[in-house]
Motif scaffolding. Structure first.
Motif, PDB file in Angstrom:
ATOM      1  N   PHE A 146       0.883  -1.272   0.194  1.00 64.23           N
ATOM      2  CA  PHE A 146       0.051  -0.059  -0.064  1.00 64.23           C
ATOM      3  C   PHE A 146       0.853   1.443  -0.079  1.00 64.23           C
ATOM      4  O   PHE A 146       0.819   1.927  -0.880  1.00 64.23           O
ATOM      5  CB  PHE A 146      -1.072  -0.002   1.272  1.00 64.23           C
ATOM      6  CG  PHE A 146      -1.694   1.167   1.521  1.00 64.23           C
ATOM      7  CD1 PHE A 146      -2.682   1.759   0.270  1.00 64.23           C
ATOM      8  CD2 PHE A 146      -1.980   1.807   2.441  1.00 64.23           C
ATOM      9  CE1 PHE A 146      -3.381   2.617   0.547  1.00 64.23           C
ATOM     10  CE2 PHE A 146      -2.684   2.772   2.816  1.00 64.23           C
ATOM     11  CZ  PHE A 146      -3.517   3.379   1.642  1.00 64.23           C
ATOM     12  N   TYR A 147       1.755   1.257   0.892  1.00 64.31           N
ATOM     13  CA  TYR A 147       2.467   2.701   1.012  1.00 64.31           C
ATOM     14  C   TYR A 147       3.827   2.856   0.032  1.00 64.31           C
ATOM     15  O   TYR A 147       3.959   3.727  -0.757  1.00 64.31           O
ATOM     16  CB  TYR A 147       3.090   2.761   2.504  1.00 64.31           C
ATOM     17  CG  TYR A 147       3.868   4.008   2.622  1.00 64.31           C
ATOM     18  CD1 TYR A 147       3.269   5.398   2.503  1.00 64.31           C
ATOM     19  CD2 TYR A 147       5.245   4.128   2.942  1.00 64.31           C
ATOM     20  CE1 TYR A 147       3.698   6.468   2.596  1.00 64.31           C
ATOM     21  CE2 TYR A 147       5.744   5.358   3.111  1.00 64.31           C
ATOM     22  CZ  TYR A 147       5.334   6.642   2.849  1.00 64.31           C
ATOM     23  OH  TYR A 147       5.766   7.929   3.039  1.00 64.31           O
ATOM     24  N   TRP A 148       4.536   1.760  -0.406  1.00 61.16           N
ATOM     25  CA  TRP A 148       5.422   1.640  -1.401  1.00 61.16           C
ATOM     26  C   TRP A 148       4.855   2.062  -2.535  1.00 61.16           C
ATOM     27  O   TRP A 148       5.507   2.693  -3.635  1.00 61.16           O
ATOM     28  CB  TRP A 148       6.536   0.553  -1.160  1.00 61.16           C
ATOM     29  CG  TRP A 148       6.929   0.458   0.202  1.00 61.16           C
ATOM     30  CD1 TRP A 148       6.683   1.093   1.096  1.00 61.16           C
ATOM     31  CD2 TRP A 148       7.958  -0.580   0.449  1.00 61.16           C
ATOM     32  NE1 TRP A 148       7.721   0.942   2.330  1.00 61.16           N
ATOM     33  CE2 TRP A 148       8.320  -0.364   1.899  1.00 61.16           C
ATOM     34  CE3 TRP A 148       8.486  -1.747   0.028  1.00 61.16           C
ATOM     35  CZ2 TRP A 148       9.194  -1.129   2.591  1.00 61.16           C
ATOM     36  CZ3 TRP A 148       9.208  -2.607   0.399  1.00 61.16           C
ATOM     37  CH2 TRP A 148       9.458  -2.487   2.035  1.00 61.16           C
ATOM     38  N   GLY A 149       3.614   1.197  -2.918  1.00 61.49           N
ATOM     39  CA  GLY A 149       3.066   1.372  -4.333  1.00 61.49           C
ATOM     40  C   GLY A 149       2.547   2.865  -4.319  1.00 61.49           C
ATOM     41  O   GLY A 149       2.672   3.285  -5.705  1.00 61.49           O
ATOM     42  N   PHE A 150       2.174   3.517  -3.272  1.00 60.53           N
ATOM     43  CA  PHE A 150       1.754   4.844  -3.150  1.00 60.53           C
ATOM     44  C   PHE A 150       2.965   5.810  -3.739  1.00 60.53           C
ATOM     45  O   PHE A 150       2.814   6.635  -4.592  1.00 60.53           O
ATOM     46  CB  PHE A 150       1.225   5.260  -2.057  1.00 60.53           C
ATOM     47  CG  PHE A 150       1.258   7.080  -1.720  1.00 60.53           C
ATOM     48  CD1 PHE A 150       0.201   7.695  -2.263  1.00 60.53           C
ATOM     49  CD2 PHE A 150       2.172   7.563  -1.080  1.00 60.53           C
ATOM     50  CE1 PHE A 150       0.118   8.995  -2.413  1.00 60.53           C
ATOM     51  CE2 PHE A 150       2.142   8.778  -1.105  1.00 60.53           C
ATOM     52  CZ  PHE A 150       1.245   9.539  -1.525  1.00 60.53           C
ATOM     53  N   LEU A 151       4.106   5.520  -3.144  1.00 61.37           N
ATOM     54  CA  LEU A 151       5.406   6.117  -3.335  1.00 61.37           C
ATOM     55  C   LEU A 151       5.886   5.892  -4.770  1.00 61.37           C
ATOM     56  O   LEU A 151       6.045   6.887  -5.538  1.00 61.37           O
ATOM     57  CB  LEU A 151       6.675   5.807  -2.637  1.00 61.37           C
ATOM     58  CG  LEU A 151       6.342   5.892  -1.137  1.00 61.37           C
ATOM     59  CD1 LEU A 151       7.502   5.669  -0.201  1.00 61.37           C
ATOM     60  CD2 LEU A 151       5.906   7.526  -0.871  1.00 61.37           C
ATOM     61  N   GLU A 152       5.564   4.608  -5.316  1.00 62.62           N
ATOM     62  CA  GLU A 152       6.035   4.447  -6.555  1.00 62.62           C
ATOM     63  C   GLU A 152       5.375   5.354  -7.650  1.00 62.62           C
ATOM     64  O   GLU A 152       5.667   5.738  -8.661  1.00 62.62           O
ATOM     65  CB  GLU A 152       5.935   2.691  -6.913  1.00 62.62           C
ATOM     66  CG  GLU A 152       6.429   2.402  -8.274  1.00 62.62           C
ATOM     67  CD  GLU A 152       7.812   2.631  -8.736  1.00 62.62           C
ATOM     68  OE1 GLU A 152       8.043   2.765  -9.546  1.00 62.62           O
ATOM     69  OE2 GLU A 152       8.573   2.987  -7.656  1.00 62.62           O
ATOM     70  N   LYS A 153       3.845   5.217  -7.345  1.00 61.74           N
ATOM     71  CA  LYS A 153       3.022   5.830  -8.199  1.00 61.74           C
ATOM     72  C   LYS A 153       3.223   7.403  -8.284  1.00 61.74           C
ATOM     73  O   LYS A 153       3.004   7.786  -9.333  1.00 61.74           O
ATOM     74  CB  LYS A 153       1.627   5.801  -7.552  1.00 61.74           C
ATOM     75  CG  LYS A 153       0.401   5.824  -8.366  1.00 61.74           C
ATOM     76  CD  LYS A 153      -0.983   5.698  -7.596  1.00 61.74           C
ATOM     77  CE  LYS A 153      -2.088   6.917  -7.732  1.00 61.74           C
ATOM     78  NZ  LYS A 153      -2.775   6.436  -9.271  1.00 61.74           N
ATOM     79  N   HIS A 154       3.651   8.017  -7.203  1.00 63.05           N
ATOM     80  CA  HIS A 154       3.687   9.338  -6.985  1.00 63.05           C
ATOM     81  C   HIS A 154       5.156   9.911  -7.505  1.00 63.05           C
ATOM     82  O   HIS A 154       5.159  10.590  -8.385  1.00 63.05           O
ATOM     83  CB  HIS A 154       3.628   9.926  -5.533  1.00 63.05           C
ATOM     84  CG  HIS A 154       2.658  10.453  -5.202  1.00 63.05           C
ATOM     85  ND1 HIS A 154       2.598  11.639  -4.437  1.00 63.05           N
ATOM     86  CD2 HIS A 154       1.249  10.226  -5.732  1.00 63.05           C
ATOM     87  CE1 HIS A 154       1.279  12.105  -4.504  1.00 63.05           C
ATOM     88  NE2 HIS A 154       0.590  11.224  -5.170  1.00 63.05           N
ATOM     89  N   ARG A 155       6.191   8.800  -7.528  1.00 61.36           N
ATOM     90  CA  ARG A 155       7.501   9.048  -8.090  1.00 61.36           C
ATOM     91  C   ARG A 155       7.438   9.337  -9.776  1.00 61.36           C
ATOM     92  O   ARG A 155       8.038  10.342 -10.161  1.00 61.36           O
ATOM     93  CB  ARG A 155       8.403   7.862  -7.870  1.00 61.36           C
ATOM     94  CG  ARG A 155      10.061   8.239  -7.841  1.00 61.36           C
ATOM     95  CD  ARG A 155      10.592   6.890  -7.746  1.00 61.36           C
ATOM     96  NE  ARG A 155      10.197   5.769  -8.612  1.00 61.36           N
ATOM     97  CZ  ARG A 155      10.459   5.717 -10.080  1.00 61.36           C
ATOM     98  NH1 ARG A 155      11.281   6.638 -10.405  1.00 61.36           N
ATOM     99  NH2 ARG A 155      10.048   4.608 -10.498  1.00 61.36           N
ATOM    100  N   THR A 156       6.445   8.453 -10.269  1.00 56.18           N
ATOM    101  CA  THR A 156       6.414   8.559 -11.546  1.00 56.18           C
ATOM    102  C   THR A 156       5.704   9.744 -12.068  1.00 56.18           C
ATOM    103  O   THR A 156       5.419  10.143 -13.413  1.00 56.18           O
ATOM    104  CB  THR A 156       5.672   7.270 -12.533  1.00 56.18           C
ATOM    105  OG1 THR A 156       4.518   7.164 -11.840  1.00 56.18           O
ATOM    106  CG2 THR A 156       6.681   5.955 -11.761  1.00 56.18           C
ATOM    107  N   ARG A 157       5.072  10.387 -11.103  1.00 53.93           N
ATOM    108  CA  ARG A 157       4.373  11.857 -11.466  1.00 53.93           C
ATOM    109  C   ARG A 157       5.175  13.008 -11.234  1.00 53.93           C
ATOM    110  O   ARG A 157       4.463  14.239 -11.135  1.00 53.93           O
ATOM    111  CB  ARG A 157       2.939  11.622 -10.773  1.00 53.93           C
ATOM    112  CG  ARG A 157       2.117  10.714 -11.336  1.00 53.93           C
ATOM    113  CD  ARG A 157       0.495  11.124 -11.074  1.00 53.93           C
ATOM    114  NE  ARG A 157      -0.265  10.115 -11.536  1.00 53.93           N
ATOM    115  CZ  ARG A 157      -1.441   9.739 -10.884  1.00 53.93           C
ATOM    116  NH1 ARG A 157      -1.786  10.668  -9.823  1.00 53.93           N
ATOM    117  NH2 ARG A 157      -2.246   9.026 -11.316  1.00 53.93           N
TER     118      ARG A 157
END
Lengths: 300, 300
Positions: free
Chosen positions: A245-256
């Motif tokens: 949940f949290y790392w997935g969020f970071l990954e998603k945000h990083r790409t933005r």
């Protein structure tokens, strides 16, 4: 020590290695700081912040610490004792310095009294004061970065709360490494975001770090505790839920390419407080407003 | 009937009015259909889909229904009985038609056998078959739109699962009104997304709609039930959590002009199945592949 989310079990030596590796991974992948940087750790006397101080020193980083005594009676005294003890017994040998601030001495009243004087909840008053004082020490003593002990449980619970309410503004600022976007704001990092509460408690016990076990008596942060409970329920059924949940969020945000936007946005809205000079979006910062209100309501 | 999330309590008449209003609000705000459109409701014999059929008829919509008998022994027979009973006693008076499909008759085997033949979990096999047959009936009988009984609990649980794993692709398709993006795909809507499971059960009881209470014996959808449990825990502490979570998500997505993108994307990747003609991203659609595999493994 069994770690279902990593499908692994460790002996003491390997567990310490695991904790150090995860912290290093966090520091490097998020470009938090290097061996040349001077770090100030915000310590409370709890397991997370003392573990963080310990880990950073053992990894060879230049980490000092700041303890803010909030004046919550016996709880604050006991917390301060734990911090002083760790500082003398463990940190001093590394040449590490502990700064201690007492809210009562500097502002003339403890957190409970200040909150009452300004008619605000204790937790939000406390948040304002701690954020302000940590930032102030970081800037005054020329630290390159300020580190806090937030762990995976803290960050996942905060993320769940923000997602349940789709608070985009908070979602944007929820990274483990926030840049020093403007002069007067220290860079802030959370090197323990890859480790759980349980793992950090185990680390303290294994390494004989004595910490305050009780939650703060002023406010249990009921909402955060509820989110943690719910995430623990999901984690039990499906190990790894929190990190996905949290790392997935970071990954998603990083790409933005989010951090760049944030820096630009911050620069556009922040300017020095008319009283103290710390960056604020208003004419006077929330800390100075709070203190002005507290002083105005003090009986003469 | 107390509704903490609306901070209200209703008598029978007012509660029915509340349920009808929420459904109308869903239909209109999401532009699901008008009084001129012909609707086919996917009914299972459970509370949600029968309540939906009932509500649409009482609101004056042209709603027929389709029941797919999956051949799960006594469970399917009992479900079909409830559907037939409702159709005869309530729906027929409105001139509403019930279509009944029997998987065993049409494909030569029930869902359990088909799933075993193709070595796939029963629930995913069932999903493929139901989606296919509902769409087929909608297209063959020229219905303008297909309606399912998914409620707020269903949608919030699904959203939580998608958010915990940050499944962008699924997040994009999780609206209560999916357009008929290409020829051969019916428009799909969920008019009950503003009502909870508890409210729909109460609606059935108040309106003497007899429904199958048990969950499907094949698979309890353990993950979905866990997400519902967790959301109920949050809802109890903080009434309104589910609706803030799901409606907030819809609002957030609406402002991102998502449906247009979806239609464009769908048009780019979908084309008719080489065997049956229903739209698919592959050469042969998943239903036809499933049936071909089932037939290949049938002992002669």
């Amino acid at each position: 020590m069994r770690l279902p989310r990593h499908n692994a079990a460790f002996c003491k030596g390997c567990f310490n290695g695991f904790v150090h590796d995860q912290t290093l991974k966090a520091i490097r992948s998020q470009q938090m700081f290097t061996k040349d940087d001077r770090i100030v750790v915000a310590v409370s006397g709890g397991k997370d912040s003392l573990a963080l101080w310990d880990i950073l020193l053992k990894l060879g980083y230049r980490a000092d610490a700041l303890y803010v005594n909030l004046g919550i009676g016996a709880y604050s005294e006991s917390s301060q004792d734990k911090v002083l003890h760790f500082s003398e017994m463990m940190a001093a040998a590394h040449g590490s310095v502990l700064h201690v601030h007492r809210v009562e001495r500097e502002e003339g009243a403890g957190i409970r009294e200040l909150a009452m004087l300004v008619h605000r909840p204790t937790c939000s008053t406390c948040g304002t004061i701690k954020r302000y004082q940590f930032n102030q020490v970081a800037i005054q003593h020329d630290y390159d970065v300020m580190a806090t002990g937030h762990n995976l449980d803290d960050e996942a619970a905060r993320l769940l709360g923000n997602v349940l309410h789709w608070q985009d503004e908070y979602l944007e600022k929820q990274g483990p490494s926030l840049p020093a976007s403007v002069d007067g704001f220290a860079k802030k990092v959370k090197p323990l975001y890859r480790l759980t509460e349980r793992e950090l408690a185990a680390y303290c016990i294994l390494n004989k770090i004595d910490y305050v076990v009780d939650e703060c008596p002023m406010a249990q942060g009921a909402r955060t505790l509820l989110y943690k409970e719910v995430l623990n329920r999901l984690e039990t059924e499906s190990p790894g839920t929190k990190q996905v949940f949290y790392w997935g969020f970071l990954e998603k945000h990083r790409t933005r390419v989010m951090p760049i936007n944030m820096e630009e946005k911050d620069r556009a809205v922040l300017h020095p407080c008319s009283l103290c000079g710390q960056p604020t979006t208003a004419g006077t910062c929330s800390y100075c407003k709070l203190m002005a209100r507290a002083k105005a309501s003090t009986p003469h």
